[in-house]
Write an enzyme that holds these catalytic residues in place. Sequence first.
Site, PDB file in Angstrom:
ATOM      1  N   GLY A 253       0.846  -1.185   0.000  1.00 34.12           N
ATOM      2  CA  GLY A 253       0.000   0.000   0.000  1.00 34.12           C
ATOM      3  C   GLY A 253       0.877   1.229   0.000  1.00 34.12           C
TER       4      GLY A 253
ATOM      5  CG  HIS B 230       1.716   6.481   5.962  1.00 29.70           C
ATOM      6  ND1 HIS B 230       2.971   6.832   6.401  1.00 29.70           N
ATOM      7  CD2 HIS B 230       1.818   5.179   5.606  1.00 29.70           C
ATOM      8  CE1 HIS B 230       3.783   5.794   6.320  1.00 29.70           C
ATOM      9  NE2 HIS B 230       3.104   4.762   5.846  1.00 29.70           N
TER      10      HIS B 230
ATOM     11  CB  CYS C 120       6.509   1.429   6.950  1.00 27.99           C
ATOM     12  SG  CYS C 120       6.025   2.991   6.190  1.00 27.99           S
ATOM     13  CG  LEU C 121       7.020   0.737   0.668  1.00 30.75           C
ATOM     14  CD1 LEU C 121       6.206   1.284  -0.504  1.00 30.75           C
ATOM     15  CD2 LEU C 121       8.070  -0.246   0.165  1.00 30.75           C
TER      16      LEU C 121
ATOM     17  CD  GLN D  44       4.144   5.374   2.569  1.00 27.92           C
ATOM     18  OE1 GLN D  44       3.096   4.904   2.136  1.00 27.92           O
ATOM     19  NE2 GLN D  44       5.149   4.612   2.948  1.00 27.92           N
TER      20      GLN D  44
ATOM     21  CG  HIS E 255       0.772   0.805   7.471  1.00 31.12           C
ATOM     22  ND1 HIS E 255       1.787   0.231   8.194  1.00 31.12           N
ATOM     23  CD2 HIS E 255       1.377   1.676   6.612  1.00 31.12           C
ATOM     24  CE1 HIS E 255       2.946   0.734   7.792  1.00 31.12           C
ATOM     25  NE2 HIS E 255       2.732   1.608   6.825  1.00 31.12           N
ATOM     26  CD  GLU E 256      -0.369   2.464   3.191  1.00 35.08           C
ATOM     27  OE1 GLU E 256       0.147   3.597   3.187  1.00 35.08           O
ATOM     28  OE2 GLU E 256       0.309   1.415   3.199  1.00 35.08           O
TER      29      GLU E 256
HETATM   30 ZN    ZN Z   1       3.857   2.863   5.644  1.00 35.37          ZN
END
Ligand code: ZN
Length: 162
Positions: free
Chosen positions: A46, A135, A89-90, A51, A131-132
């Site tokens: 995702g 953000h 997480c990226l 991000q 999670h998203e």
């Molecule tokens: Zn993340």
Amino acid sequence: MAVLEIRKYGDPVLRERALEVDEITPDIKELVKDMIETMYATMGAGLAAPQIGISKRIIIIDGEENELLVLINPVLLKKEGKVYEEEGCLSVPGIYGKVNRYETVTVEGMNLSGEKVKVTKNGLMGKALQHEIDHLEGFLFVDRVSKIKRKILLDEYKKKNH
Ligand code: ZN
């Protein structure tokens, strides 16, 4: 379309509360295309617009059976059950930690056609949604682990990414 640079831990854009999207303009559509390409290129499950450095309330989730979910201005409506599982997480690459999440969530938002959409998801997609959405509020998964675990994870992160 373009693969964009993923903003990493320490970048202030990841700590801002992202702004609502008022209108689905061609720019927003282009941005979502870039987010999709970036998510696939980085093998993420995702991605949230902050991000890639854009403080707007847009998330995408790569779902089961090639279902790609694009949600604009997502709002968590309902949450049920509890899970405690590992996440990564990226934006904080290379570290993983167990996080408390709801098992099933219902989220309402807008799709790219400007229509209202409501989804109820559990499992990986349910966790990815939470999670998203985090953000968009400026939260990262490392904020949701215990204080001691956070220090361990961040030390590990610094060692891997110095
Ligand atoms: Zn993340």
